[in-house]
Design a protein around this motif. Structure first.
Motif, mmCIF file in Angstrom:
data_model
loop_
_atom_site.group_PDB
_atom_site.id
_atom_site.type_symbol
_atom_site.label_atom_id
_atom_site.label_comp_id
_atom_site.label_asym_id
_atom_site.label_seq_id
_atom_site.Cartn_x
_atom_site.Cartn_y
_atom_site.Cartn_z
ATOM 1 N N SER A 2 4.370 2.345 -7.938
ATOM 2 C CA SER A 2 4.435 2.766 -6.504
ATOM 3 C C SER A 2 4.889 4.440 -6.295
ATOM 4 O O SER A 2 5.093 5.031 -5.395
ATOM 5 N N TYR A 3 5.759 4.820 -7.470
ATOM 6 C CA TYR A 3 5.962 6.161 -7.648
ATOM 7 C C TYR A 3 4.916 7.077 -8.112
ATOM 8 O O TYR A 3 4.669 7.053 -9.404
ATOM 9 N N GLU A 4 4.157 7.876 -7.379
ATOM 10 C CA GLU A 4 3.114 8.436 -7.759
ATOM 11 C C GLU A 4 2.989 9.496 -8.984
ATOM 12 O O GLU A 4 2.367 9.250 -9.963
ATOM 13 N N PRO A 5 4.208 10.062 -9.042
ATOM 14 C CA PRO A 5 4.460 10.934 -10.145
ATOM 15 C C PRO A 5 4.638 10.211 -11.578
ATOM 16 O O PRO A 5 4.052 10.689 -12.374
ATOM 17 N N LEU A 6 5.263 9.341 -11.458
ATOM 18 C CA LEU A 6 5.159 8.235 -12.711
ATOM 19 C C LEU A 6 4.038 7.592 -13.137
ATOM 20 O O LEU A 6 3.612 7.768 -14.116
ATOM 21 N N ALA A 7 3.267 7.231 -11.950
ATOM 22 C CA ALA A 7 1.793 6.933 -12.393
ATOM 23 C C ALA A 7 0.913 8.076 -12.805
ATOM 24 O O ALA A 7 0.332 7.416 -13.931
ATOM 25 N N GLN A 8 1.037 9.092 -12.714
ATOM 26 C CA GLN A 8 0.210 10.176 -13.220
ATOM 27 C C GLN A 8 0.715 10.376 -14.499
ATOM 28 O O GLN A 8 -0.194 10.848 -15.538
ATOM 29 N N VAL A 9 1.973 10.523 -14.870
ATOM 30 C CA VAL A 9 2.309 10.621 -16.049
ATOM 31 C C VAL A 9 1.878 9.501 -17.114
ATOM 32 O O VAL A 9 1.497 9.763 -18.233
ATOM 33 N N ALA A 10 1.952 8.209 -16.549
ATOM 34 C CA ALA A 10 1.462 7.015 -17.375
ATOM 35 C C ALA A 10 -0.109 7.299 -17.738
ATOM 36 O O ALA A 10 -0.532 6.851 -18.797
ATOM 37 N N ALA A 37 0.923 -1.145 0.118
ATOM 38 C CA ALA A 37 -0.014 -0.143 -0.102
ATOM 39 C C ALA A 37 0.763 1.202 0.170
ATOM 40 O O ALA A 37 0.403 2.267 -0.056
ATOM 41 N N MET A 38 2.060 1.189 0.424
ATOM 42 C CA MET A 38 2.975 1.987 0.309
ATOM 43 C C MET A 38 3.080 2.865 -0.965
ATOM 44 O O MET A 38 3.218 2.218 -2.001
ATOM 45 N N LYS A 39 3.103 4.208 -1.004
ATOM 46 C CA LYS A 39 3.341 5.028 -2.270
ATOM 47 C C LYS A 39 4.091 6.261 -1.868
ATOM 48 O O LYS A 39 4.070 6.795 -0.805
ATOM 49 N N ILE A 40 5.086 6.581 -2.847
ATOM 50 C CA ILE A 40 6.053 7.723 -2.745
ATOM 51 C C ILE A 40 5.440 8.661 -3.676
ATOM 52 O O ILE A 40 5.015 8.529 -4.920
ATOM 53 N N THR A 41 4.909 9.878 -2.968
ATOM 54 C CA THR A 41 4.347 10.852 -3.921
ATOM 55 C C THR A 41 4.867 12.208 -4.315
ATOM 56 O O THR A 41 4.430 13.003 -5.003
ATOM 57 N N LYS A 42 6.221 12.264 -3.685
ATOM 58 C CA LYS A 42 6.854 13.647 -3.786
ATOM 59 C C LYS A 42 8.592 13.241 -4.097
ATOM 60 O O LYS A 42 8.917 12.340 -3.252
ATOM 61 N N LYS A 53 14.800 10.514 -0.735
ATOM 62 C CA LYS A 53 15.942 10.481 0.002
ATOM 63 C C LYS A 53 16.118 9.502 1.113
ATOM 64 O O LYS A 53 17.117 8.956 1.490
ATOM 65 N N GLN A 54 14.822 8.811 1.342
ATOM 66 C CA GLN A 54 14.989 7.969 2.439
ATOM 67 C C GLN A 54 15.052 6.500 1.821
ATOM 68 O O GLN A 54 15.313 5.571 2.734
ATOM 69 N N TYR A 55 14.892 6.311 0.625
ATOM 70 C CA TYR A 55 15.239 5.026 0.071
ATOM 71 C C TYR A 55 15.937 5.045 -0.985
ATOM 72 O O TYR A 55 15.613 4.931 -2.535
ATOM 73 N N PRO A 56 17.436 5.090 -0.909
ATOM 74 C CA PRO A 56 18.524 5.200 -2.056
ATOM 75 C C PRO A 56 18.284 4.042 -3.024
ATOM 76 O O PRO A 56 18.391 4.334 -4.329
ATOM 77 N N GLU A 57 17.978 2.741 -2.587
ATOM 78 C CA GLU A 57 18.018 1.789 -3.552
ATOM 79 C C GLU A 57 16.841 1.621 -4.545
ATOM 80 O O GLU A 57 16.873 1.516 -5.679
ATOM 81 N N TYR A 58 15.750 2.493 -3.921
ATOM 82 C CA TYR A 58 14.457 2.661 -4.770
ATOM 83 C C TYR A 58 14.558 3.774 -5.650
ATOM 84 O O TYR A 58 14.154 3.574 -6.844
ATOM 85 N N GLN A 59 15.325 4.758 -5.289
ATOM 86 C CA GLN A 59 15.670 5.822 -6.318
ATOM 87 C C GLN A 59 16.387 5.433 -7.360
ATOM 88 O O GLN A 59 16.127 5.665 -8.502
ATOM 89 N N GLU A 60 17.415 4.799 -6.952
ATOM 90 C CA GLU A 60 18.533 3.937 -8.092
ATOM 91 C C GLU A 60 17.625 2.999 -9.195
ATOM 92 O O GLU A 60 17.730 3.401 -10.266
#
Length: 280
Positions: free
Chosen positions: A146-154, A7-12, A17-24
């Motif tokens: 799970s990355y909301e900005p990318l979901a919105q672009v899609a 259920a976790m989503k990253i919205t901004k 910064k809290q998830y370096p592996e996720y960002q990579e």
């Protein structure tokens, strides 16, 4: 992070910064998406004035413009994450830094746009149709990213993609159902495209992390969805459905490319190199 069922989503962007592996993993995925659309839009632009008829000239130009716009959206997301200016990401990176599939960088055919172009319309139709369907499969998956900005672009891209897919499907069906040379050339084009089509569906070395973090579905799931979407079309045209997804010339997701990409970047970035601060 627990995958696509989480259920976790990253919205901004700042939350990354809290998830370096996720960002990579996210950055790698965004470069794949952006670079795919960027180079294919360029190959489409080379058909301006050379398409089979004037109506197709207008339609193909519009599709290429849309596709370049999609690339710009992805590069903008990368800029927001802190990867640099979108213009620099699009025009200032070397071929070895690109993550597009090798199939998409291949030239349209012999010759040059300004010097005796002898482009292959059958190859163009097959490449664009197969890619549009793969892009649709990915976009449908990314709408649950799970990355909301990318979901919105899609979601935004999906509205235009519907027409792109319909356009290329119409061409594909008409030509494979024709008799004689047209059908023969389409069959040859299918074989040629499938030699490298595995690269389009690949997620590269960081694919497992993309799936783990709920960014996109796995290569296996995406491939199966592509097959299920294409199977009825092949059956109706009395064609054998491809069962091999090859990468004969390497995997562009991992930075493996051909000289076709190097020459394309040189042309695309000519104005950028003259004035890197100009707006793209």
């Amino acid at each position: 992070m627990e995958g696509r069922d989480s259920a976790m989503k990253i919205t901004k962007p700042e939350e990354l910064k809290q998830y370096p592996e996720y960002q990579e993993a996210l950055v790698e995925l965004l470069f794949q998406l952006a670079d795919d659309d960027f180079i294919l839009a360029y190959r489409g632009s080379e058909w301006l004035g050379l398409a089979p008829h004037i109506e197709e000239d207008v339609a193909f130009s519009s599709i290429s413009q849309d596709t370049m716009g999609h690339a710009a959206m992805y590069y903008q997301l990368l800029e927001e994450i802190g990867m640099g200016r979108a213009d620099d990401l699009a025009h200032g990176r070397e071929a070895s830094e690109r993550r597009n599939a090798i199939l998409l960088e291949e030239v349209n055919g012999p010759g040059h746009y300004l010097q005796e172009p002898r482009y292959d319309w059958a190859f163009t139709v097959v490449r664009n149709y197969f890619y549009a369907q793969a892009k649709k499969v990915r976009i449908d998956s990314l709408k649950n990213c799970s990355y909301e900005p990318l979901a919105q672009v899609a979601i935004k891209i999906n509205m235009e993609l519907y027409y792109h897919l319909m356009h290329w499907k119409t061409w594909f069906v008409q030509l494979v159902n024709a008799q004689g040379e047209a059908r023969e050339r389409m069959i040859q084009a299918i074989e040629k495209v499938m030699d490298d089509f595995g690269g389009v569906l690949s997620l590269g070395n960081k694919g497992s992390k993309m799936v783990e973090f709920g960014l996109i579905d796995s290569e296996e799931v995406l491939t199966e969805r592509w097959i299920q979407a294409m199977k009825p079309v092949f059956e109706q045209a009395n064609l054998t459905m491809p069962n091999a997804f090859q990468m004969k010339r390497g995997n562009g997701r991992n930075g493996e490319h051909t000289s076709d990409l190097e020459s394309a970047i040189a042309t695309l970035s000519e104005v950028y190199r003259m004035d890197p601060l100009a707006a793209w």
